[in-house]
Write a protein that holds these residues in place. Structure first.
Motif, PDB file in Angstrom:
ATOM      1  N   TYR A 157       0.839  -1.205   0.000  1.00 39.80           N
ATOM      2  CA  TYR A 157       0.000   0.000   0.000  1.00 39.80           C
ATOM      3  C   TYR A 157       0.873   1.253   0.000  1.00 39.80           C
ATOM      4  CZ  TYR A 157      -3.571   3.351   1.473  1.00 39.80           C
ATOM      5  OH  TYR A 157      -4.413   4.432   1.554  1.00 39.80           O
ATOM      6  N   ASN A 160       2.164   1.661  -3.562  1.00 36.15           N
ATOM      7  CA  ASN A 160       1.180   1.925  -4.630  1.00 36.15           C
ATOM      8  C   ASN A 160       0.075   2.883  -4.232  1.00 36.15           C
ATOM      9  OD1 ASN A 160       2.570  -0.038  -6.099  1.00 36.15           O
ATOM     10  ND2 ASN A 160       1.306  -1.681  -5.269  1.00 36.15           N
ATOM     11  N   THR A 163      -4.249  -0.819  -2.815  1.00 35.19           N
ATOM     12  CA  THR A 163      -4.142  -2.254  -3.075  1.00 35.19           C
ATOM     13  C   THR A 163      -5.490  -2.883  -3.354  1.00 35.19           C
ATOM     14  OG1 THR A 163      -4.311  -2.732  -0.707  1.00 35.19           O
ATOM     15  CG2 THR A 163      -2.085  -2.531  -1.636  1.00 35.19           C
ATOM     16  N   GLU A 165      -7.877  -2.500  -5.568  1.00 30.59           N
ATOM     17  CA  GLU A 165      -8.199  -2.907  -6.936  1.00 30.59           C
ATOM     18  C   GLU A 165      -7.406  -4.152  -7.348  1.00 30.59           C
ATOM     19  OE1 GLU A 165      -7.356   0.093  -5.998  1.00 30.59           O
ATOM     20  OE2 GLU A 165      -9.072   1.401  -6.427  1.00 30.59           O
ATOM     21  N   GLN A 166      -6.097  -4.181  -7.005  1.00 31.93           N
ATOM     22  CA  GLN A 166      -5.283  -5.326  -7.380  1.00 31.93           C
ATOM     23  C   GLN A 166      -5.747  -6.605  -6.688  1.00 31.93           C
ATOM     24  OE1 GLN A 166      -4.227  -2.209  -6.456  1.00 31.93           O
ATOM     25  NE2 GLN A 166      -2.015  -2.050  -6.745  1.00 31.93           N
ATOM     26  N   LEU A 167      -6.153  -6.505  -5.431  1.00 29.77           N
ATOM     27  CA  LEU A 167      -6.550  -7.685  -4.677  1.00 29.77           C
ATOM     28  C   LEU A 167      -7.841  -8.301  -5.204  1.00 29.77           C
ATOM     29  CD1 LEU A 167      -5.791  -6.547  -1.019  1.00 29.77           C
ATOM     30  CD2 LEU A 167      -4.370  -7.919  -2.526  1.00 29.77           C
ATOM     31  N   GLN A 168      -8.671  -7.508  -5.850  1.00 25.85           N
ATOM     32  CA  GLN A 168      -9.958  -8.010  -6.336  1.00 25.85           C
ATOM     33  C   GLN A 168      -9.799  -8.966  -7.512  1.00 25.85           C
ATOM     34  OE1 GLN A 168     -12.606  -4.758  -7.124  1.00 25.85           O
ATOM     35  NE2 GLN A 168     -13.009  -4.363  -4.969  1.00 25.85           N
ATOM     36  N   ASN A 169      -8.670  -8.972  -8.145  1.00 25.07           N
ATOM     37  CA  ASN A 169      -8.419  -9.884  -9.261  1.00 25.07           C
ATOM     38  C   ASN A 169      -8.466 -11.322  -8.739  1.00 25.07           C
ATOM     39  OD1 ASN A 169      -7.379 -11.469 -11.326  1.00 25.07           O
ATOM     40  ND2 ASN A 169      -5.749 -10.034 -11.848  1.00 25.07           N
ATOM     41  N   VAL A 172      -5.263 -13.342  -8.441  1.00 29.60           N
ATOM     42  CA  VAL A 172      -4.135 -12.828  -7.678  1.00 29.60           C
ATOM     43  C   VAL A 172      -3.662 -13.874  -6.668  1.00 29.60           C
ATOM     44  CG1 VAL A 172      -5.453 -11.730  -5.803  1.00 29.60           C
ATOM     45  CG2 VAL A 172      -3.235 -10.798  -6.449  1.00 29.60           C
ATOM     46  N   ASN A 185      -6.654 -15.233  -3.765  1.00 25.24           N
ATOM     47  CA  ASN A 185      -7.654 -14.187  -3.621  1.00 25.24           C
ATOM     48  C   ASN A 185      -8.740 -14.559  -2.614  1.00 25.24           C
ATOM     49  OD1 ASN A 185     -10.621 -13.514  -4.751  1.00 25.24           O
ATOM     50  ND2 ASN A 185      -9.327 -11.713  -5.050  1.00 25.24           N
TER      51      ASN A 185
END
Length: 489
Positions: A157, A160, A163, A165-169, A172, A185
């Motif tokens: 965090y 960037n 975090t 948005e990236q974690l929602q993938n 991931v 995820n």
């Protein structure tokens, strides 16, 4: 004899209060130079329960160097304005003037104030400790794995500034040096997908890293050996960690009566009549409850499995209310017609459950749990294998760690979510539940059963003289008093 005073500030809620008070009890029992004052915070919708609990705790610790001071009842922020964690932060912040006043009065006593021990949600109290020029320690009521995961996310965090948005993938996977397996995820707590809540969480974790003197974790080295080793080797750049668990309140205080006229004694009497390790116990914590359609799936699974069961079933709070579940006035209203009659020979449906007594009973052979860390430690301590059904907070992570990383639990589901802010993720089908019950209670669960019994023995030894947690707690006491004697605070 003048004593060294520690001020403990547990987070609101029975789970946080119970483990924090038990830590205080262990400390004053270990070193008669210490005295503890517990400042208890009451949620507005839980005032009666918390008051009764504190009264029971006060009576049970009479004669020990522990005293309880209940902070004034303050209103909770408007429940429609913010997610619960952000409302809780504002609520706890509002208690600072009262904490400051109480501690000011304390330092006029003969005991010498040597530090604060705060709950993981009470970081705003670090500022108060700083005002009194004493160190602040964190009591982390979850596990070492999630703490290390939190530090890892906080670093991401900082790099960037976001975090969520990236974690929602869904693809991931996060690799941590302390973990053998990457974190998928589905093991990431859902609140971290919300930008505002994630920012609050990372800011809180940053204070753990930079503003506390040390972190007492409710775990033991043998439970999470690789993770604890990584956190203690200095390269993780975090405060000194003390593994002091399992900190468990092994005696129920203030036993209440369950909704279908089975009180604690009646439940245990029923268990007395069951064969050894034959009963599966379903219980989902002080805040765990299900909607009626999910209740029907659980009932169908229990009936079809034909396994003996004890099911703690609670009524959800009204929609939009940040409250704990209650007992049903009439349990038949949510169960399939005739269910209680058809399963009368093999099961019981209750409201509130005396969890410690049930887990310690020889008839209990398995535990379907929400994977709250207190409940997980209780399951391990008593050598009862667990099937995972996480609901909220960090429970999805706990479930992943227990099943995949440590191999100490059976997977019923790892990705179920029932969260105040996010809602329910899906319905777990009767087929899934039945499969989980059969894995837990059948031959396929025997390997887990053996491992959890070994781990239970290790948990007990860790708290005995010479054990890992016994020694770690000794180091904490010595370090805290050394700081004082050297005039560092």
């Amino acid at each position: 004899m003048n004593k060294f005073e520690l001020v403990f500030i547990p987070g609101p809620g029975i789970g946080h209060l119970a483990s924090t008070v038990e830590l205080a009890n262990v400390l004053v029992s270990r070193d008669d130079r210490l005295s503890v004052t517990v400042l208890a915070i009451k949620l507005p919708n839980d005032i009666k329960t918390t008051t009764e609990r504190i009264q029971s705790l006060s009576a049970s610790f009479e004669g020990k160097s522990i005293r309880f001071i209940v902070l004034p009842e303050l209103p909770f922020p408007n429940q429609s304005s913010e997610p619960p964690p952000l409302m809780l932060q504002a609520f706890l912040e509002s208690h600072k003037p009262h904490v400051r006043e109480i501690v000011t009065n304390l330092i006029h006593d003969s005991n010498r104030l040597v530090g604060f021990v705060i709950d993981m949600f009470c970081t705003s109290m670090i500022n108060v400790a700083n005002e009194f020029k004493v160190p602040c320690y964190l009591f982390y009521t979850s596990n070492a794995g999630f703490l290390d995961f939190s530090f890892h996310l906080q670093e991401l965090y900082n790099q960037n500034n976001s975090t969520a948005e990236q974690l929602q993938n869904s693809n991931v996977e996060l690799a941590l040096p302390s973990f053998i397996n990457p974190i998928p995820n589905k093991a990431i707590p859902p609140f971290l997908f919300d930008k505002d809540m994630a920012a609050w969480f990372h800011d809180n974790t940053k204070r753990f890293r930079s503003e506390v003197k040390g972190i007492l974790i409710n775990t033991f080295v043998e439970m999470e050996p690789q993770i604890v080793k990584w956190m203690s080797n200095g390269s993780s750049k975090i405060p000194k960690v003390y593994t002091v668990g399992p900190i468990l309140q092994l005696k129920s205080i203030g036993v209440t009566q369950s909704n279908n006229a089975l009180n604690g004694a009646d439940i245990l009497k029923w268990l007395d009549d069951q064969p050894p390790a034959s009963v599966v116990f379903l219980c989902f914590g002080s805040k765990g409850s299900f909607d009626e359609d999910q209740v029907l799936e659980i009932a169908r699974a229990l009936e079809r499995s034909e396994v003996r069961f004890l099911w703690s079933l609670r009524q959800p709070p009204p929609k939009g209310k940040f409250e704990e579940p209650s007992n049903y006035a009439n349990i038949n209203d949510v169960l399939p017609e005739g269910f209680l009659n058809r399963t009368a020979d093999i099961g019981r449906v209750i409201g509130w459950a005396p969890q410690i007594e049930i887990l310690s009973h020889p008839a209990t052979g398995g535990f379907i749990s929400h994977c709250g860390w207190n409940s997980t430690l209780e399951s391990v301590w008593h050598g009862v294998p667990m099937a995972t059904w996480p609901l909220y907070a960090e429970q999805q992570f706990n479930a992943f760690e227990m099943v995949v990383e440590l191999g100490l639990a059976v997977e019923l589901t790892l990705d179920y979510v029932k969260d105040f802010h996010i809602g329910r993720s899906r319905i777990v089908s009767a087929e899934e539940i039945e499969s989980g019950i059969r894995k837990l209670m059948g031959d396929s669960g025997n390997e887990i059963r053996k491992k959890i019994k070994v781990k239970g023995e290790e948990s007990r030894k860790s708290m005995m003289e010479g054990g890992s947690s016994f020694n770690s707690l000794r180091h904490f006491i010595d370090d805290a008093l050394t700081n004082l004697q050297e005039g560092n605070y």
